[in-house]
Design a protein around this motif. Structure first.
Motif: not given
Length: 303
Positions: A200-217, A221-231
């Motif tokens: 499951g995922a959602c988008v924040d007010a800045q347009g970043c995508v937050w994705s729960a990652q099954w198996g990885a614990g 957080c992805y920037a709109p260009d697909g780069r990971i900003r934070a975990t």
């Protein structure tokens, strides 16, 4: 981000967490146990409602206490307080090897739900679909030949839709036409390593995508260009869904699952299946709702 609360619910398959500012509660489903959960953020009162089938995803409706729900076999209007249910569309038949899964509302008030393959021998490989329910209740197939539909969310301006196929470990981006609900120009947004699946995922007010990652614990957080900003490390190997909550939408809430974990794994992660609440360093967006003029009467489904 800082973990500030753990809600000890022990879900077998917690999913679909959403914030409802009208009642100050977080709502989510334990799919495998056919239970809908509600947690009042301030009073910490926990309520549980039985569901007539496995509840896979749901949506709030403007001005109503009923929910628009994707149960295992299809979509229905459901009142969690009385248990009353009105079936609208049976998307799957018994023995199909498939069930409904992740669902969300777009910024124009349409309800989207994807299905997933539970039994490949019966369903055939990559044979699930993505459906869109319009405001008149009509259902249209928007994507086919997928395995586990997940991660539905939209950019703040509604011009981009995100969608994931968990089994393929891939998140996609589409151009989205808000007037018609049409999707186009599918491209790979992010591909996860072998040890992780996008949930499951959602988008924040800045347009970043937050994705729960099954198996990885973790939640990424992805920037709109697909780069990971934070975990964010989650104290459970199977996080399932994320949502922003609270009066300022500055709390990140994460559901998780115990399903499939053996005794040794549960001993290492005793909080598996709980709900985790983090103090966020960013803010989210209000959950979209099914429009009040939603009219499912006599609606039809595309073949």
């Amino acid at each position: 981000m800082k973990l500030i609360d753990v809600v000890p619910v022990g879900n077998l398959l917690g999913e679909g967490v959403q914030w409802n500012p009208d009642d100050g509660c977080l709502w989510w489903t334990d799919i495998s146990n056919s239970m809908l959960h509600r947690w009042h953020l301030d009073s910490r009162v926990h309520s549980v409602f039985a569901t007539p089938e496995r509840l896979c995803s749901f949506a709030f409706i403007e001005g109503q206490s009923r929910l628009l729900c994707a149960f295992a076999s299809g979509v229905a209007m459901f009142d969690p307080h009385s248990g009353a249910i009105t079936w609208l569309h049976r998307l799957e038949t018994p023995g199909s090897g498939r069930r409904c899964n992740d669902g969300r509302v777009d910024r124009q008030g349409r309800f989207w739900v994807g299905t997933m393959v539970e039994d490949a021998a019966r369903a055939g490989a990559f044979s699930a679909s993505l459906y869109c329910m319009d405001r008149d209740g009509g259902v249209h197939v928007r994507e086919r030949e997928i395995d586990i539909a997940n991660g539905l969310c939209w950019s703040p301006d509604g011009g981009r839709m995100y969608f994931a196929d968990s089994a393929r470990r891939t998140m996609y981006a589409y151009d989205f036409d808000g007037d018609t609900g049409a999707i186009s120009a599918r491209r790979e947004f992010a591909r996860l390593p072998e040890s992780a699946e996008p949930d499951g995922a959602c988008v924040d007010a800045q347009g970043c995508v937050w994705s729960a990652q099954w198996g990885a614990g973790q939640v990424a957080c992805y920037a709109p260009d697909g780069r990971i900003r934070a975990t964010i490390e989650v104290p459970a190997s199977q996080p399932t869904c994320v949502a922003f909550a609270g009066a300022s939408l500055d709390l990140l809430c994460v559901t998780s699952a115990r399903a499939g974990l053996d005794a040794a794994a549960l001993a290492r992660q005793p909080d598996a299946g709980h709900l985790f609440i983090y103090q966020a360093t960013t803010t989210g967006l209000a959950e979209c709702r099914v429009r009040a003029d939603f009219n499912p009467i006599h609606a039809k489904m595309d073949s």
